[in-house]
Structures are given as structure tokens and as C-alpha cells.
Design an enzyme around this catalytic site. Structure first.
Site, PDB file in Angstrom:
ATOM      1  CG  ASN A  44      -1.765   1.228   1.337  1.00 24.86           C
ATOM      2  OD1 ASN A  44      -1.769   2.056   0.430  1.00 24.86           O
ATOM      3  ND2 ASN A  44      -2.489   1.370   2.439  1.00 24.86           N
ATOM      4  CE  LYS A  46      -0.303   3.332   4.667  1.00 23.32           C
ATOM      5  NZ  LYS A  46      -0.212   3.435   6.112  1.00 23.32           N
ATOM      6  CG  HIS A 127      -5.852   1.874   5.168  1.00 24.20           C
ATOM      7  ND1 HIS A 127      -5.431   2.862   6.033  1.00 24.20           N
ATOM      8  CD2 HIS A 127      -4.814   1.018   5.040  1.00 24.20           C
ATOM      9  CE1 HIS A 127      -4.188   2.604   6.397  1.00 24.20           C
ATOM     10  NE2 HIS A 127      -3.791   1.496   5.809  1.00 24.20           N
ATOM     11  CD  GLU A 129      -2.993   5.630   6.587  1.00 27.65           C
ATOM     12  OE1 GLU A 129      -2.964   5.667   5.340  1.00 27.65           O
ATOM     13  OE2 GLU A 129      -2.050   5.163   7.263  1.00 27.65           O
ATOM     14  CD  GLU A 201      -3.324  -2.371   7.317  1.00 18.33           C
ATOM     15  OE1 GLU A 201      -2.249  -2.671   6.789  1.00 18.33           O
ATOM     16  OE2 GLU A 201      -3.891  -1.287   7.112  1.00 18.33           O
ATOM     17  N   GLY A 207       2.423   2.710  10.746  1.00 18.71           N
ATOM     18  CA  GLY A 207       3.339   3.837  10.591  1.00 18.71           C
ATOM     19  C   GLY A 207       4.053   4.238  11.872  1.00 18.71           C
ATOM     20  CB  SER A 247       5.267  -1.277  12.058  1.00 20.67           C
ATOM     21  OG  SER A 247       4.853   0.061  12.267  1.00 20.67           O
TER      22      SER A 247
HETATM   23  P1  13P Z   1       2.956   0.687   7.705  1.00 21.53           P
HETATM   24  O1  13P Z   1       3.502  -0.599   7.138  1.00 21.53           O
HETATM   25  O2  13P Z   1       3.652   1.900   7.193  1.00 21.53           O
HETATM   26  O3  13P Z   1       2.824   0.641   9.181  1.00 21.53           O
HETATM   27  O4  13P Z   1       1.464   0.832   7.122  1.00 21.53           O
HETATM   28  C1  13P Z   1       0.622  -0.249   7.208  1.00 21.53           C
HETATM   29  C2  13P Z   1      -0.566   0.055   6.395  1.00 21.53           C
HETATM   30  O5  13P Z   1      -1.306   0.965   6.711  1.00 21.53           O
HETATM   31  C3  13P Z   1      -0.793  -0.754   5.199  1.00 21.53           C
HETATM   32  O6  13P Z   1      -2.076  -0.560   4.699  1.00 21.53           O
END
Ligand code: 13P
Length: 293
Positions: A44, A46, A127, A129, A201, A207, A247
Site C-alpha cells: 500500500n 498510500k 483502511h 486512514e 491492521e 506507521g 509496521s
Molecule cells: P505501515 O507498514 O507503514 O505501518 O502501514 C501499514 C498500512 O497501513 C498498510 O495498509
């Protein structure tokens, strides 16, 4: 708020129970449960990467035998990525979001058909976010997952608890509510198990550099697989992939991938670096099928 959530959960549970009793959620054809699940690792990206960076990434990517690799760039980069991959590449493309309507006055949005046209096979749905920053609700997630499956796009449905929820002991209640709500719109027959992916997640791991431990990831994913089995049956559920995200790195991937219910990863930050992402693919490839539950 807690009362409201409890009420919503109760109503959702009642709806599911009614649907199950009416046979509306009856499973589709039983999958071949003897076949091991193919690990799936999705990147992903982003809101990262230019067209040039996308091409540079592809040039350095090392695929791993026996792992389904999915790259989810920003939507405008889907055609760039499709063109950059060698002809016949097994890499699948995915989008990070979709609108549930087929078309209309939805400024800034993309329909399932548009994403399919742009080369996507998968789409990330729900997601954290999108939920936290863009106000996406469980109901939106359900409509997106249903629209994707109807259109022939494979949804990667994300669920996960916030830190305060984990600390207050609400993790499994949250996971159950999010999962149940996300799947309410699927109807019958149950989708092809290979076409529906669920990613755990935990919000506190995204993150932050603080991944869930292998035991935490396994416990959450086992819980989700058991809830899916209640809806669709054990045989169906054994054929579907559950991912861990938050992460995930080249360093922690081997231990996580060794867990019976971790069928792969949804990777954010580490997926931007082709070396790190390739190492995660290798970790998923090293998973022994006999460990799967
Ligand atoms: P990170 O791997 O940066 O923690 O993000 C995970 C994520 O949100 C994947 O969709």
C-alpha cells in the site's frame, strides 16, 4: 458512544443471524481445502511515488516463487505501473479506495469499473486512514466491499482496533463489529474465497514502527477466521487469505509469516523500498504450508 456501538453491534448480529437462518448466507461451492493458501503480500503505497519512481521500483523488485504480489499505488499510477511491468508479469495491481456507486456526481472518486479498466484486480477497502481521516463508516466499507465483489474486483477489507480500544480490552469486540458490518452486504452465494481478503491492521501499529507481536497478530487473525467461519463455514474460510499489516518489515516478517493464520502482509512504509518489499515477499515465500490452520 459505547452504548450506541453496543446497540449497532447487536442489530448487526441480529441481521446476520436472520440472514443465516433464511439461508441467504449459504456458502458457495466448497473450495479445495487440501490446497494450501497462496500467501499474498500487498504494497500500500498510500500517497507516495511519482511515475519515474514507480518505474524505478519495478526495475528493482524481486518476486518470490509461490507468493501473490499485489501493488497498490495511487490510482493515477495504475496505468504507469501496468505499463512498467514486463509482459505476462504475475504481479497484480490494486487500488487504495473505490466508490460503491457505478457512476455519478462524486467528485474525486473512482468506480470499480474505472479501476478495473486501469488494470486493478484488488482494492483496499476500509483502511483505517480512510476511516479516521475521511470519515468512512462501517456502512461505507460494506457497500464498497459488496460493489467490488459484484464488479469482479477483489476487496482487501481492513479492520483493526485503536490503542485505547486494545488497552481497554475492546480489541475483539471492535474486530467482530468491523468484520461483521463490512460483510453484511455480500448476500448469497458466498464469494469465491480467493476473492475476499481480510487484513488485520491494528491502528496503533500503522506507521509507528511498533508492529503487533507474532502472538498478537496470530490471536487476532485466528479470531477473524473463526468469525468468518461462523458466517461462511469452515471449509470456505480455510481457503481465504488473512493478512497482517502495521509496521511490517523485512526483519519482523519471518516470525509473523510463521503463524498459522498469517497468510501474508499489507505493507505500508516498507513497501516503498523495493529491497525491503522484496525481502518481505521472500519471508512470505518461506512460510511452510503445513503451519496453516
Ligand atoms: P505501515 O507498514 O507503514 O505501518 O502501514 C501499514 C498500512 O497501513 C498498510 O495498509
Amino acid at each position: 458512544m459505547t452504548d450506541l456501538r453496543a446497540k449497532v453491534e447487536r442489530v448487526v448480529r441480529e441481521v446476520i443471524a436472520d440472514l443465516a437462518a433464511s439461508g441467504a448466507l449459504r456458502p458457495g461451492p466448497a473450495p479445495d481445502t487440501a490446497a494450501p493458501r497462496t500467501p499474498l503480500v500487498a504494497a500500500n503505497w498510500k500517497m507516495h511515488k511519482s511515475a519515474a519512481e514507480t518505474r524505478a521500483f519495478v526495475a528493482k523488485l524481486r518476486l518470490a516463487e509461490g507468493v501473490e504480489t499485489v501493488l497498490c499505488p495511487p490510482a493515477v499510477l495504475l496505468p504507469v505501473l501496468a505499463a512498467a511491468l514486463p509482459p505476462g508479469s504475475p504481479v497484480r495491481l490494486g487500488a487504495q479506495n473505490v466508490h460503491f456507486e457505478a457512476q455519478g456526481a462524486f467528485t474525486g472518486e473512482h468506480s470499480c469499473a474505472m479501476l478495473l479498466d486501469a488494470g486493478a484486480t484488488y482494492v483496499v477497502v476500509g483502511h483505517s486512514e480512510r476511516r479516521a481521516l475521511f470519515g468512512e463508516t462501517d456502512h461505507d466499507v460494506a457497500r464498497k466491499a459488496a460493489a467490488a465483489l459484484r464488479a469482479g474486483l477483489r476487496p482487501i477489507v481492513c479492520v483493526g482496533e485503536r490503542l485505547a480500544e486494545r488497552e481497554s480490552g475492546a480489541t475483539f469486540r471492535v474486530l467482530r463489529a468491523q468484520l461483521t458490518a463490512a460483510l453484511t452486504g455480500l448476500g448469497a452465494p458466498a464469494p469465491d474465497p480467493a476473492a475476499l481478503v481480510v487484513a488485520y491492521e491494528p491502528v496503533w501499529a500503522i506507521g509507528t514502527g511498533r508492529n503487533a507481536t507474532a502472538a498478537q497478530a496470530q490471536e487476532a487473525l485466528a479470531f477473524l477466521r473463526d468469525r468468518l467461519a461462523e458466517l461462511f463455514g469452515h471449509a470456505w474460510t480455510r481457503g481465504m487469505r488473512l493478512l497482517y499489516g502495521g509496521s511490517a518489515t523485512a526483519k519482523n516478517a519471518p516470525e509473523l509469516a510463521a503463524q498459522p493464520d498469517v497468510d501474508g502482509f499489507l505493507v505500508g512504509g516498507a513497501s516503498l523500498d523495493p529491497e525491503a518489499f522484496s525481502a518481505i515477499l521472500a519471508a512470505a515465500a518461506a512460510r511452510r504450508p503445513e503451519v496453516t490452520r
